[in-house]
Design a protein around this motif. Structure first.
Motif, PDB file in Angstrom:
ATOM      1  N   GLY A  95       0.834  -1.198   0.000  1.00 44.43           N
ATOM      2  CA  GLY A  95       0.000   0.000   0.000  1.00 44.43           C
ATOM      3  C   GLY A  95       0.871   1.252   0.000  1.00 44.43           C
ATOM      4  O   GLY A  95       2.074   1.209  -0.329  1.00 44.43           O
ATOM      5  N   GLY A  96       0.277   2.359   0.405  1.00 45.18           N
ATOM      6  CA  GLY A  96       1.001   3.626   0.422  1.00 45.18           C
ATOM      7  C   GLY A  96       2.210   3.582   1.342  1.00 45.18           C
ATOM      8  O   GLY A  96       3.207   4.271   1.085  1.00 45.18           O
ATOM      9  N   SER A  97       2.137   2.767   2.393  1.00 44.80           N
ATOM     10  CA  SER A  97       3.253   2.763   3.361  1.00 44.80           C
ATOM     11  C   SER A  97       4.555   2.283   2.725  1.00 44.80           C
ATOM     12  O   SER A  97       5.561   3.003   2.765  1.00 44.80           O
ATOM     13  N   PRO A  98       4.584   1.083   2.110  1.00 47.90           N
ATOM     14  CA  PRO A  98       5.834   0.684   1.429  1.00 47.90           C
ATOM     15  C   PRO A  98       6.217   1.624   0.275  1.00 47.90           C
ATOM     16  O   PRO A  98       7.406   1.898   0.066  1.00 47.90           O
ATOM     17  N   MET A  99       5.214   2.146  -0.454  1.00 41.61           N
ATOM     18  CA  MET A  99       5.579   3.042  -1.580  1.00 41.61           C
ATOM     19  C   MET A  99       6.231   4.316  -1.053  1.00 41.61           C
ATOM     20  O   MET A  99       7.251   4.783  -1.585  1.00 41.61           O
ATOM     21  N   ASP A 100       5.648   4.898   0.001  1.00 47.42           N
ATOM     22  CA  ASP A 100       6.242   6.116   0.569  1.00 47.42           C
ATOM     23  C   ASP A 100       7.614   5.816   1.164  1.00 47.42           C
ATOM     24  O   ASP A 100       8.551   6.618   1.036  1.00 47.42           O
ATOM     25  N   ALA A 101       7.725   4.654   1.829  1.00 49.85           N
ATOM     26  CA  ALA A 101       9.012   4.288   2.439  1.00 49.85           C
ATOM     27  C   ALA A 101      10.079   4.161   1.352  1.00 49.85           C
ATOM     28  O   ALA A 101      11.208   4.637   1.521  1.00 49.85           O
ATOM     29  N   THR A 135      -0.909  -2.141  -3.921  1.00 48.43           N
ATOM     30  CA  THR A 135      -1.822  -3.250  -3.614  1.00 48.43           C
ATOM     31  C   THR A 135      -3.082  -2.744  -2.923  1.00 48.43           C
ATOM     32  O   THR A 135      -3.933  -3.526  -2.523  1.00 48.43           O
ATOM     33  N   THR A 136      -3.163  -1.431  -2.697  1.00 48.87           N
ATOM     34  CA  THR A 136      -4.411  -0.822  -2.242  1.00 48.87           C
ATOM     35  C   THR A 136      -4.821   0.194  -3.315  1.00 48.87           C
ATOM     36  O   THR A 136      -3.983   0.660  -4.078  1.00 48.87           O
ATOM     37  N   ALA A 137      -6.124   0.524  -3.318  1.00 51.56           N
ATOM     38  CA  ALA A 137      -6.606   1.532  -4.294  1.00 51.56           C
ATOM     39  C   ALA A 137      -7.322   2.613  -3.516  1.00 51.56           C
ATOM     40  O   ALA A 137      -8.413   2.346  -3.040  1.00 51.56           O
ATOM     41  N   ALA A 143       1.722   7.793  -8.147  1.00 48.59           N
ATOM     42  CA  ALA A 143       1.644   8.876  -9.140  1.00 48.59           C
ATOM     43  C   ALA A 143       1.883  10.239  -8.511  1.00 48.59           C
ATOM     44  O   ALA A 143       1.521  11.258  -9.083  1.00 48.59           O
ATOM     45  N   THR A 144       2.506  10.262  -7.331  1.00 54.79           N
ATOM     46  CA  THR A 144       2.679  11.568  -6.676  1.00 54.79           C
ATOM     47  C   THR A 144       4.130  11.884  -6.356  1.00 54.79           C
ATOM     48  O   THR A 144       4.966  10.989  -6.224  1.00 54.79           O
ATOM     49  N   GLN A 145       4.369  13.165  -6.190  1.00 50.90           N
ATOM     50  CA  GLN A 145       5.699  13.663  -5.824  1.00 50.90           C
ATOM     51  C   GLN A 145       5.793  13.845  -4.304  1.00 50.90           C
ATOM     52  O   GLN A 145       6.501  14.741  -3.832  1.00 50.90           O
ATOM     53  N   ILE A 175      -4.880  -7.600  -9.786  1.00 48.63           N
ATOM     54  CA  ILE A 175      -4.705  -8.865  -9.053  1.00 48.63           C
ATOM     55  C   ILE A 175      -4.188  -8.599  -7.637  1.00 48.63           C
ATOM     56  O   ILE A 175      -4.536  -9.296  -6.688  1.00 48.63           O
ATOM     57  N   PHE A 176      -3.369  -7.551  -7.487  1.00 51.75           N
ATOM     58  CA  PHE A 176      -2.758  -7.295  -6.181  1.00 51.75           C
ATOM     59  C   PHE A 176      -3.734  -6.687  -5.171  1.00 51.75           C
ATOM     60  O   PHE A 176      -3.471  -6.712  -3.977  1.00 51.75           O
ATOM     61  N   THR A 177      -4.846  -6.116  -5.634  1.00 52.56           N
ATOM     62  CA  THR A 177      -5.767  -5.494  -4.661  1.00 52.56           C
ATOM     63  C   THR A 177      -6.883  -6.458  -4.230  1.00 52.56           C
ATOM     64  O   THR A 177      -7.591  -6.173  -3.267  1.00 52.56           O
TER      65      THR A 177
HETATM   66  N1  LIG Z   1       2.605   9.687  -1.086  1.00 47.27           N
HETATM   67  C1  LIG Z   1       1.351  10.050  -1.212  1.00 47.27           C
HETATM   68  O1  LIG Z   1       1.021  10.789  -2.131  1.00 47.27           O
HETATM   69  C2  LIG Z   1       0.352   9.553  -0.230  1.00 47.27           C
HETATM   70  C3  LIG Z   1      -1.010   9.856  -0.401  1.00 47.27           C
HETATM   71  C4  LIG Z   1      -1.905   9.373   0.542  1.00 47.27           C
HETATM   72  C5  LIG Z   1      -1.464   8.590   1.599  1.00 47.27           C
HETATM   73  N2  LIG Z   1      -0.137   8.329   1.752  1.00 47.27           N
HETATM   74  C6  LIG Z   1       0.390   7.532   2.867  1.00 47.27           C
HETATM   75  O2  LIG Z   1       0.147   6.155   2.588  1.00 47.27           O
HETATM   76  C7  LIG Z   1       0.113   5.451   3.836  1.00 47.27           C
HETATM   77  C8  LIG Z   1      -1.131   4.577   3.891  1.00 47.27           C
HETATM   78  O3  LIG Z   1      -1.164   3.683   2.807  1.00 47.27           O
HETATM   79  P1  LIG Z   1      -2.396   2.672   2.623  1.00 47.27           P
HETATM   80  O4  LIG Z   1      -3.628   3.355   3.039  1.00 47.27           O
HETATM   81  O5  LIG Z   1      -2.315   2.119   1.271  1.00 47.27           O
HETATM   82  O6  LIG Z   1      -2.138   1.560   3.714  1.00 47.27           O
HETATM   83  P2  LIG Z   1      -0.883   0.642   4.101  1.00 47.27           P
HETATM   84  O7  LIG Z   1       0.134   0.577   3.039  1.00 47.27           O
HETATM   85  O8  LIG Z   1      -0.410   1.108   5.450  1.00 47.27           O
HETATM   86  O9  LIG Z   1      -1.608  -0.765   4.250  1.00 47.27           O
HETATM   87  C9  LIG Z   1      -2.615  -0.957   5.246  1.00 47.27           C
HETATM   88  C10 LIG Z   1      -2.709  -2.430   5.606  1.00 47.27           C
HETATM   89  O10 LIG Z   1      -3.294  -3.137   4.532  1.00 47.27           O
HETATM   90  C11 LIG Z   1      -2.473  -4.238   4.168  1.00 47.27           C
HETATM   91  N3  LIG Z   1      -2.644  -4.459   2.737  1.00 47.27           N
HETATM   92  C12 LIG Z   1      -2.304  -3.630   1.737  1.00 47.27           C
HETATM   93  N4  LIG Z   1      -2.657  -4.157   0.548  1.00 47.27           N
HETATM   94  C13 LIG Z   1      -3.218  -5.354   0.815  1.00 47.27           C
HETATM   95  C14 LIG Z   1      -3.761  -6.380  -0.004  1.00 47.27           C
HETATM   96  N5  LIG Z   1      -3.836  -6.263  -1.314  1.00 47.27           N
HETATM   97  N6  LIG Z   1      -4.210  -7.507   0.610  1.00 47.27           N
HETATM   98  C15 LIG Z   1      -4.171  -7.632   1.959  1.00 47.27           C
HETATM   99  N7  LIG Z   1      -3.683  -6.690   2.776  1.00 47.27           N
HETATM  100  C16 LIG Z   1      -3.209  -5.564   2.213  1.00 47.27           C
HETATM  101  C17 LIG Z   1      -1.072  -3.830   4.556  1.00 47.27           C
HETATM  102  O11 LIG Z   1      -0.235  -4.951   4.718  1.00 47.27           O
HETATM  103  C18 LIG Z   1      -1.337  -3.088   5.851  1.00 47.27           C
HETATM  104  O12 LIG Z   1      -1.460  -3.990   6.925  1.00 47.27           O
HETATM  105  C19 LIG Z   1       0.103   6.498   4.926  1.00 47.27           C
HETATM  106  O13 LIG Z   1       1.387   6.596   5.509  1.00 47.27           O
HETATM  107  C20 LIG Z   1      -0.274   7.768   4.202  1.00 47.27           C
HETATM  108  O14 LIG Z   1       0.194   8.909   4.859  1.00 47.27           O
HETATM  109  C21 LIG Z   1       0.752   8.787   0.838  1.00 47.27           C
END
Ligand SMILES: NC(=O)c1ccc[n+]([C@@H]2O[C@H](COP(=O)([O-])OP(=O)(O)OC[C@H]3O[C@@H](n4cnc5c(N)ncnc54)[C@H](O)[C@@H]3O)[C@@H](O)[C@H]2O)c1
Ligand SMILES: [Fe+2]
Length: 389
Positions: A95-101, A135-137, A143-145, A175-177
Protein backbone atom coordinates in the motif's frame (compact mmCIF):
# COMPACT_ATOMS: atom_id res chain seq x y z
CA UNK A 1 -2.01 30.96 -16.30
CA UNK A 2 0.29 28.06 -17.22
CA UNK A 3 0.26 24.85 -15.19
CA UNK A 4 2.70 21.94 -15.08
CA UNK A 5 1.15 18.43 -15.06
CA UNK A 6 3.56 15.80 -13.68
CA UNK A 7 3.01 12.07 -14.21
CA UNK A 8 5.09 8.95 -13.53
CA UNK A 9 7.48 8.28 -16.42
CA UNK A 10 5.62 5.07 -17.37
CA UNK A 11 2.34 3.53 -16.23
CA UNK A 12 1.38 -0.07 -17.04
CA UNK A 13 -2.22 -1.00 -16.19
CA UNK A 14 -4.42 -4.07 -16.43
CA UNK A 15 -4.18 -7.83 -15.98
CA UNK A 16 -0.63 -9.22 -16.28
CA UNK A 17 0.78 -5.70 -15.83
CA UNK A 18 3.75 -7.03 -13.84
CA UNK A 19 4.67 -9.56 -16.51
CA UNK A 20 4.37 -6.83 -19.17
CA UNK A 21 6.66 -4.57 -17.11
CA UNK A 22 9.62 -6.96 -16.91
CA UNK A 23 11.43 -5.49 -19.91
CA UNK A 24 11.14 -2.00 -18.45
CA UNK A 25 12.33 -3.09 -14.99
CA UNK A 26 15.34 -4.77 -16.62
CA UNK A 27 16.61 -1.36 -17.73
CA UNK A 28 16.65 0.01 -14.16
CA UNK A 29 19.78 -1.74 -12.85
CA UNK A 30 21.26 -4.99 -11.55
CA UNK A 31 20.00 -5.29 -7.98
CA UNK A 32 16.73 -4.08 -6.49
CA UNK A 33 15.84 -3.23 -2.92
CA UNK A 34 12.27 -4.53 -2.58
CA UNK A 35 10.45 -2.38 0.00
CA UNK A 36 7.36 -4.08 1.41
CA UNK A 37 5.63 -5.45 4.51
CA UNK A 38 5.19 -8.91 6.06
CA UNK A 39 1.61 -9.28 4.79
CA UNK A 40 2.84 -8.93 1.19
CA UNK A 41 5.38 -11.68 1.88
CA UNK A 42 2.69 -13.93 3.45
CA UNK A 43 0.20 -13.33 0.62
CA UNK A 44 2.80 -14.42 -1.95
CA UNK A 45 2.89 -11.02 -3.67
CA UNK A 46 6.61 -10.63 -3.01
CA UNK A 47 7.18 -14.11 -4.47
CA UNK A 48 5.24 -13.13 -7.59
CA UNK A 49 7.59 -10.19 -7.95
CA UNK A 50 10.81 -12.10 -7.18
CA UNK A 51 9.78 -14.86 -9.64
CA UNK A 52 9.53 -12.17 -12.33
CA UNK A 53 12.92 -10.71 -11.34
CA UNK A 54 14.50 -14.19 -11.43
CA UNK A 55 13.20 -14.61 -14.98
CA UNK A 56 15.04 -11.49 -16.13
CA UNK A 57 18.21 -12.12 -14.13
CA UNK A 58 17.80 -9.21 -11.68
CA UNK A 59 19.14 -9.70 -8.13
CA UNK A 60 17.24 -8.36 -5.14
CA UNK A 61 17.15 -8.01 -1.39
CA UNK A 62 13.80 -7.87 0.43
CA UNK A 63 13.17 -5.24 3.14
CA UNK A 64 9.81 -6.15 4.67
CA UNK A 65 9.84 -4.05 7.86
CA UNK A 66 7.22 -1.46 6.79
CA UNK A 67 4.55 -3.00 9.00
CA UNK A 68 2.85 0.27 9.91
CA UNK A 69 2.79 3.73 8.38
CA UNK A 70 6.46 4.53 7.75
CA UNK A 71 8.61 6.13 10.45
CA UNK A 72 12.02 7.81 10.30
CA UNK A 73 13.86 4.83 11.85
CA UNK A 74 12.45 2.43 9.21
CA UNK A 75 13.88 4.67 6.50
CA UNK A 76 17.30 4.71 8.14
CA UNK A 77 17.35 0.90 8.28
CA UNK A 78 16.18 0.57 4.66
CA UNK A 79 18.85 2.99 3.42
CA UNK A 80 21.54 1.06 5.29
CA UNK A 81 20.37 -2.21 3.72
CA UNK A 82 20.34 -0.61 0.25
CA UNK A 83 23.91 0.61 0.66
CA UNK A 84 25.39 -2.51 2.27
CA UNK A 85 23.69 -4.76 -0.31
CA UNK A 86 24.98 -2.77 -3.30
CA UNK A 87 21.48 -2.15 -4.70
CA UNK A 88 21.11 0.25 -7.62
CA UNK A 89 17.33 0.66 -7.85
CA UNK A 90 14.16 0.19 -5.78
CA UNK A 91 10.80 -1.56 -6.12
CA UNK A 92 7.91 -1.06 -3.66
CA UNK A 93 5.08 -3.56 -3.46
CA UNK A 94 2.26 -2.84 -1.01
CA UNK A 95 0.00 0.00 0.00
CA UNK A 96 1.00 3.63 0.42
CA UNK A 97 3.25 2.76 3.36
CA UNK A 98 5.83 0.68 1.43
CA UNK A 99 5.58 3.04 -1.58
CA UNK A 100 6.24 6.12 0.57
CA UNK A 101 9.01 4.29 2.44
CA UNK A 102 10.69 3.40 -0.88
CA UNK A 103 10.75 7.05 -1.96
CA UNK A 104 12.21 8.16 1.39
CA UNK A 105 14.88 5.42 1.31
CA UNK A 106 15.82 6.57 -2.21
CA UNK A 107 16.24 10.15 -0.96
CA UNK A 108 18.52 9.15 1.93
CA UNK A 109 20.65 6.81 -0.22
CA UNK A 110 21.08 9.44 -2.93
CA UNK A 111 21.61 12.57 -0.83
CA UNK A 112 22.49 11.27 2.66
CA UNK A 113 21.57 12.55 6.11
CA UNK A 114 18.41 11.71 8.02
CA UNK A 115 14.95 11.78 6.43
CA UNK A 116 13.79 14.29 9.07
CA UNK A 117 16.28 16.81 7.56
CA UNK A 118 14.18 17.01 4.38
CA UNK A 119 11.05 18.53 5.92
CA UNK A 120 10.16 21.73 4.07
CA UNK A 121 12.76 21.25 1.32
CA UNK A 122 11.88 20.57 -2.31
CA UNK A 123 13.68 17.39 -3.37
CA UNK A 124 15.14 17.84 -6.86
CA UNK A 125 18.32 15.68 -6.76
CA UNK A 126 18.21 12.76 -9.18
CA UNK A 127 17.28 9.54 -7.36
CA UNK A 128 17.90 5.89 -8.29
CA UNK A 129 15.15 4.39 -10.51
CA UNK A 130 11.94 3.53 -8.63
CA UNK A 131 9.07 1.18 -9.49
CA UNK A 132 5.81 1.22 -7.49
CA UNK A 133 3.34 -1.68 -7.42
CA UNK A 134 0.28 -0.62 -5.38
CA UNK A 135 -1.82 -3.25 -3.61
CA UNK A 136 -4.41 -0.82 -2.24
CA UNK A 137 -6.61 1.53 -4.29
CA UNK A 138 -5.67 3.98 -2.50
CA UNK A 139 -3.14 6.51 -1.85
CA UNK A 140 -2.08 7.21 -5.42
CA UNK A 141 1.51 7.39 -4.11
CA UNK A 142 2.51 5.62 -7.34
CA UNK A 143 1.64 8.88 -9.14
CA UNK A 144 2.68 11.57 -6.68
CA UNK A 145 5.70 13.66 -5.82
CA UNK A 146 5.02 13.15 -2.10
CA UNK A 147 6.07 10.88 0.69
CA UNK A 148 4.59 11.02 4.17
CA UNK A 149 6.91 9.89 6.94
CA UNK A 150 6.36 9.94 10.71
CA UNK A 151 8.95 12.02 12.52
CA UNK A 152 9.02 10.14 15.83
CA UNK A 153 10.91 12.89 17.64
CA UNK A 154 8.36 15.62 16.91
CA UNK A 155 5.29 13.33 16.72
CA UNK A 156 4.30 14.73 13.32
CA UNK A 157 3.57 13.24 9.93
CA UNK A 158 5.98 15.04 7.60
CA UNK A 159 4.82 15.77 4.07
CA UNK A 160 7.98 15.64 1.96
CA UNK A 161 7.84 16.64 -1.68
CA UNK A 162 9.72 17.18 -4.90
CA UNK A 163 9.55 16.16 -8.56
CA UNK A 164 12.36 13.63 -7.98
CA UNK A 165 9.89 11.58 -5.90
CA UNK A 166 7.90 10.69 -9.04
CA UNK A 167 8.48 7.02 -9.82
CA UNK A 168 9.90 5.79 -13.11
CA UNK A 169 7.31 3.03 -13.41
CA UNK A 170 3.88 2.43 -11.85
CA UNK A 171 2.50 -1.10 -12.27
CA UNK A 172 -1.27 -1.17 -11.74
CA UNK A 173 -2.31 -4.83 -11.75
CA UNK A 174 -5.73 -5.34 -10.09
CA UNK A 175 -4.70 -8.87 -9.05
CA UNK A 176 -2.76 -7.30 -6.18
CA UNK A 177 -5.77 -5.49 -4.66
CA UNK A 178 -8.13 -8.53 -4.65
CA UNK A 179 -6.93 -9.69 -1.22
CA UNK A 180 -7.38 -6.31 0.51
CA UNK A 181 -9.72 -6.81 3.51
CA UNK A 182 -13.04 -4.90 3.49
CA UNK A 183 -11.95 -2.33 6.09
CA UNK A 184 -8.71 -1.58 4.18
CA UNK A 185 -10.68 -1.36 0.92
CA UNK A 186 -13.10 1.13 2.49
CA UNK A 187 -10.50 3.38 4.12
CA UNK A 188 -8.11 3.44 1.16
CA UNK A 189 -10.96 3.97 -1.33
CA UNK A 190 -12.17 6.97 0.69
CA UNK A 191 -8.59 8.27 0.75
CA UNK A 192 -8.77 8.27 -3.07
CA UNK A 193 -12.16 10.03 -2.91
CA UNK A 194 -10.67 12.72 -0.64
CA UNK A 195 -7.75 13.19 -3.04
CA UNK A 196 -10.12 13.71 -5.95
CA UNK A 197 -12.65 15.98 -4.20
CA UNK A 198 -9.95 18.06 -2.51
CA UNK A 199 -8.00 18.39 -5.79
CA UNK A 200 -11.17 19.45 -7.64
CA UNK A 201 -12.15 22.05 -5.05
CA UNK A 202 -8.62 23.34 -4.31
CA UNK A 203 -7.55 26.87 -5.17
CA UNK A 204 -4.84 25.21 -7.29
CA UNK A 205 -7.20 23.15 -9.48
CA UNK A 206 -7.00 23.52 -13.25
CA UNK A 207 -8.34 21.79 -16.36
CA UNK A 208 -6.06 18.72 -16.37
CA UNK A 209 -6.34 18.05 -12.64
CA UNK A 210 -10.13 18.53 -12.86
CA UNK A 211 -10.36 15.94 -15.65
CA UNK A 212 -8.55 13.34 -13.54
CA UNK A 213 -10.49 14.23 -10.39
CA UNK A 214 -13.93 14.00 -12.01
CA UNK A 215 -13.10 10.70 -13.69
CA UNK A 216 -11.92 9.25 -10.35
CA UNK A 217 -15.05 10.45 -8.51
CA UNK A 218 -17.36 8.93 -11.15
CA UNK A 219 -15.53 5.60 -10.91
CA UNK A 220 -15.72 5.61 -7.08
CA UNK A 221 -19.50 6.23 -7.18
CA UNK A 222 -20.14 3.79 -10.05
CA UNK A 223 -23.11 1.70 -8.92
CA UNK A 224 -21.78 -1.55 -10.41
CA UNK A 225 -17.99 -1.22 -10.27
CA UNK A 226 -17.40 1.43 -7.62
CA UNK A 227 -16.01 1.46 -4.10
CA UNK A 228 -19.08 -0.08 -2.46
CA UNK A 229 -18.93 -3.06 -4.82
CA UNK A 230 -15.23 -3.63 -3.96
CA UNK A 231 -16.12 -3.40 -0.26
CA UNK A 232 -19.05 -5.82 -0.42
CA UNK A 233 -17.70 -8.15 -3.13
CA UNK A 234 -13.92 -7.96 -3.02
CA UNK A 235 -13.46 -10.73 -5.57
CA UNK A 236 -15.03 -8.66 -8.38
CA UNK A 237 -11.91 -8.14 -10.49
CA UNK A 238 -13.61 -5.66 -12.83
CA UNK A 239 -14.57 -3.48 -9.86
CA UNK A 240 -11.07 -3.81 -8.39
CA UNK A 241 -9.59 -2.71 -11.75
CA UNK A 242 -11.98 0.26 -11.86
CA UNK A 243 -10.98 1.35 -8.34
CA UNK A 244 -7.25 0.88 -9.08
CA UNK A 245 -7.70 3.27 -12.01
CA UNK A 246 -9.67 5.69 -9.82
CA UNK A 247 -6.84 5.71 -7.27
CA UNK A 248 -4.11 6.60 -9.76
CA UNK A 249 -6.33 9.23 -11.42
CA UNK A 250 -7.07 10.78 -8.03
CA UNK A 251 -3.33 10.64 -7.29
CA UNK A 252 -2.53 12.48 -10.50
CA UNK A 253 -5.26 15.02 -9.70
CA UNK A 254 -3.98 16.05 -6.27
CA UNK A 255 -0.35 15.68 -7.28
CA UNK A 256 -0.82 18.53 -9.71
CA UNK A 257 -3.50 20.51 -7.87
CA UNK A 258 -3.29 19.86 -4.10
CA UNK A 259 -5.12 18.40 -1.15
CA UNK A 260 -6.90 20.80 1.18
CA UNK A 261 -8.56 20.85 4.60
CA UNK A 262 -9.26 17.12 5.03
CA UNK A 263 -5.69 15.95 4.54
CA UNK A 264 -4.35 18.91 6.50
CA UNK A 265 -6.51 17.97 9.50
CA UNK A 266 -6.09 14.21 9.05
CA UNK A 267 -2.29 13.99 9.38
CA UNK A 268 -2.20 15.23 13.03
CA UNK A 269 -4.86 12.66 14.01
CA UNK A 270 -2.80 9.93 12.35
CA UNK A 271 0.40 11.07 14.02
CA UNK A 272 -1.03 11.29 17.56
CA UNK A 273 -3.55 8.41 17.61
CA UNK A 274 -2.17 6.03 14.96
CA UNK A 275 -5.41 6.03 13.02
CA UNK A 276 -4.77 4.59 9.52
CA UNK A 277 -4.51 7.42 6.98
CA UNK A 278 -7.63 6.60 4.94
CA UNK A 279 -9.73 6.21 8.08
CA UNK A 280 -8.70 9.53 9.62
CA UNK A 281 -9.59 11.23 6.32
CA UNK A 282 -12.93 9.44 6.24
CA UNK A 283 -13.73 10.53 9.82
CA UNK A 284 -13.33 14.15 8.69
CA UNK A 285 -15.03 13.96 5.30
CA UNK A 286 -18.57 15.08 6.14
CA UNK A 287 -17.63 17.89 8.54
CA UNK A 288 -14.83 19.26 6.33
CA UNK A 289 -16.91 19.24 3.13
CA UNK A 290 -19.77 21.00 4.94
CA UNK A 291 -17.26 23.67 5.99
CA UNK A 292 -15.65 23.95 2.54
CA UNK A 293 -18.79 23.96 0.38
CA UNK A 294 -19.54 27.69 0.57
CA UNK A 295 -16.13 28.42 -0.99
CA UNK A 296 -17.20 26.89 -4.32
CA UNK A 297 -20.81 25.61 -4.26
CA UNK A 298 -20.88 25.48 -8.06
CA UNK A 299 -18.02 22.95 -8.14
CA UNK A 300 -19.73 20.72 -5.55
CA UNK A 301 -22.98 21.04 -7.54
CA UNK A 302 -21.11 19.97 -10.69
CA UNK A 303 -19.93 16.85 -8.86
CA UNK A 304 -23.58 16.06 -8.00
CA UNK A 305 -24.31 16.25 -11.74
CA UNK A 306 -21.31 14.04 -12.59
CA UNK A 307 -22.40 11.24 -10.24
CA UNK A 308 -26.06 11.58 -11.22
CA UNK A 309 -27.66 12.81 -7.98
CA UNK A 310 -28.52 16.34 -9.15
CA UNK A 311 -32.21 16.73 -10.00
CA UNK A 312 -33.60 19.22 -12.53
CA UNK A 313 -34.66 22.48 -10.87
CA UNK A 314 -32.32 22.24 -7.87
CA UNK A 315 -30.40 25.37 -6.90
CA UNK A 316 -26.60 25.28 -6.91
CA UNK A 317 -26.62 25.05 -3.11
CA UNK A 318 -29.13 22.17 -3.13
CA UNK A 319 -27.05 20.35 -5.76
CA UNK A 320 -23.87 20.87 -3.73
CA UNK A 321 -25.66 19.54 -0.67
CA UNK A 322 -26.80 16.44 -2.59
CA UNK A 323 -23.17 15.64 -3.41
CA UNK A 324 -22.09 15.91 0.23
CA UNK A 325 -25.08 13.78 1.30
CA UNK A 326 -23.99 11.13 -1.21
CA UNK A 327 -20.47 11.14 0.23
CA UNK A 328 -21.80 10.79 3.78
CA UNK A 329 -24.15 7.97 2.75
CA UNK A 330 -21.21 6.13 1.17
CA UNK A 331 -19.21 6.52 4.42
CA UNK A 332 -22.17 5.02 6.35
CA UNK A 333 -22.47 2.08 3.94
CA UNK A 334 -18.74 1.47 4.35
CA UNK A 335 -19.20 1.40 8.17
CA UNK A 336 -16.56 4.06 8.83
CA UNK A 337 -15.75 4.33 12.54
CA UNK A 338 -16.01 7.60 14.46
CA UNK A 339 -12.96 8.63 16.55
CA UNK A 340 -14.83 7.40 19.67
CA UNK A 341 -15.56 4.03 18.05
CA UNK A 342 -11.88 3.75 17.08
CA UNK A 343 -11.09 4.11 20.79
CA UNK A 344 -9.83 7.69 21.00
CA UNK A 345 -10.48 9.25 24.40
CA UNK A 346 -12.62 12.37 24.01
CA UNK A 347 -10.98 14.43 26.78
CA UNK A 348 -7.49 13.60 25.55
CA UNK A 349 -8.47 14.48 21.98
CA UNK A 350 -10.04 17.79 22.98
CA UNK A 351 -6.92 18.67 25.01
CA UNK A 352 -4.78 18.22 21.89
CA UNK A 353 -6.91 20.18 19.42
CA UNK A 354 -4.75 23.31 19.63
CA UNK A 355 -1.56 21.36 18.78
CA UNK A 356 -3.36 19.48 16.01
CA UNK A 357 -4.78 22.69 14.53
CA UNK A 358 -1.32 24.33 14.66
CA UNK A 359 0.25 21.32 12.88
CA UNK A 360 -2.60 21.22 10.34
CA UNK A 361 -2.18 24.88 9.42
CA UNK A 362 1.61 24.65 9.23
CA UNK A 363 1.36 21.77 6.72
CA UNK A 364 -0.02 24.34 4.27
CA UNK A 365 -2.83 22.08 3.00
CA UNK A 366 -5.83 23.81 4.67
CA UNK A 367 -4.93 27.12 2.98
CA UNK A 368 -5.61 25.49 -0.41
CA UNK A 369 -9.31 25.24 0.48
CA UNK A 370 -11.48 27.78 -1.37
CA UNK A 371 -12.95 28.73 2.00
CA UNK A 372 -9.72 29.23 3.92
CA UNK A 373 -10.17 27.95 7.50
CA UNK A 374 -8.79 29.83 10.51
CA UNK A 375 -7.17 27.98 13.40
CA UNK A 376 -10.41 28.45 15.37
CA UNK A 377 -12.45 26.92 12.53
CA UNK A 378 -10.17 23.87 12.54
CA UNK A 379 -10.42 23.48 16.31
CA UNK A 380 -14.23 23.63 16.04
CA UNK A 381 -14.25 20.90 13.36
CA UNK A 382 -11.99 18.66 15.48
CA UNK A 383 -14.33 19.11 18.46
CA UNK A 384 -17.39 18.39 16.30
CA UNK A 385 -16.00 14.91 15.55
CA UNK A 386 -17.08 13.99 19.09
CA UNK A 387 -20.62 15.40 18.80
CA UNK A 388 -23.14 12.79 19.97
CA UNK A 389 -20.34 10.71 21.49
N1 LIG B 1 2.60 9.69 -1.09
C1 LIG B 1 1.35 10.05 -1.21
O1 LIG B 1 1.02 10.79 -2.13
C2 LIG B 1 0.35 9.55 -0.23
C3 LIG B 1 -1.01 9.86 -0.40
C4 LIG B 1 -1.90 9.37 0.54
C5 LIG B 1 -1.46 8.59 1.60
N2 LIG B 1 -0.14 8.33 1.75
C6 LIG B 1 0.39 7.53 2.87
O2 LIG B 1 0.15 6.16 2.59
C7 LIG B 1 0.11 5.45 3.84
C8 LIG B 1 -1.13 4.58 3.89
O3 LIG B 1 -1.16 3.68 2.81
P1 LIG B 1 -2.40 2.67 2.62
O4 LIG B 1 -3.63 3.35 3.04
O5 LIG B 1 -2.32 2.12 1.27
O6 LIG B 1 -2.14 1.56 3.71
P2 LIG B 1 -0.88 0.64 4.10
O7 LIG B 1 0.13 0.58 3.04
O8 LIG B 1 -0.41 1.11 5.45
O9 LIG B 1 -1.61 -0.76 4.25
C9 LIG B 1 -2.62 -0.96 5.25
C10 LIG B 1 -2.71 -2.43 5.61
O10 LIG B 1 -3.29 -3.14 4.53
C11 LIG B 1 -2.47 -4.24 4.17
N3 LIG B 1 -2.64 -4.46 2.74
C12 LIG B 1 -2.30 -3.63 1.74
N4 LIG B 1 -2.66 -4.16 0.55
C13 LIG B 1 -3.22 -5.35 0.81
C14 LIG B 1 -3.76 -6.38 0.00
N5 LIG B 1 -3.84 -6.26 -1.31
N6 LIG B 1 -4.21 -7.51 0.61
C15 LIG B 1 -4.17 -7.63 1.96
N7 LIG B 1 -3.68 -6.69 2.78
C16 LIG B 1 -3.21 -5.56 2.21
C17 LIG B 1 -1.07 -3.83 4.56
O11 LIG B 1 -0.23 -4.95 4.72
C18 LIG B 1 -1.34 -3.09 5.85
O12 LIG B 1 -1.46 -3.99 6.92
C19 LIG B 1 0.10 6.50 4.93
O13 LIG B 1 1.39 6.60 5.51
C20 LIG B 1 -0.27 7.77 4.20
O14 LIG B 1 0.19 8.91 4.86
C21 LIG B 1 0.75 8.79 0.84
FE1 LIG C 1 -4.28 10.58 1.23
Amino acid sequence: MANLFLTPQKIVTGEEALSFSKDIIKTFGNKALIVTDDIMVKLGNVKRLTDSLNEIGISYVVYSDINSEPCDYMIEKGAELYNTSDCDFLIAIGGGSPMDAMKAVAVVTAIGGNINDYMGKIITTELPPMCAIPTTAGTGSEATQFTIINNTTENIKMLLKGPSLMVNLAVIDPIFTITAPAAVTAATGLDALCHAVEAYTSVKSFSMSDTMAVSAIKRIFDSKLGLYECYSNGKNTEARANMATAAIEAGMAFNNSSVTIIHGMSRPIGALYHVPHGLSNAMLLDKCLRFAVSGCPEKFCQLAKEIGVYKEGMSIEEGADRFIESVSLLCKKLEIQTPAEFGIDKDDFISKTVKMATDAISSGSPANTRRNPSKEDIIEIYKALFENN
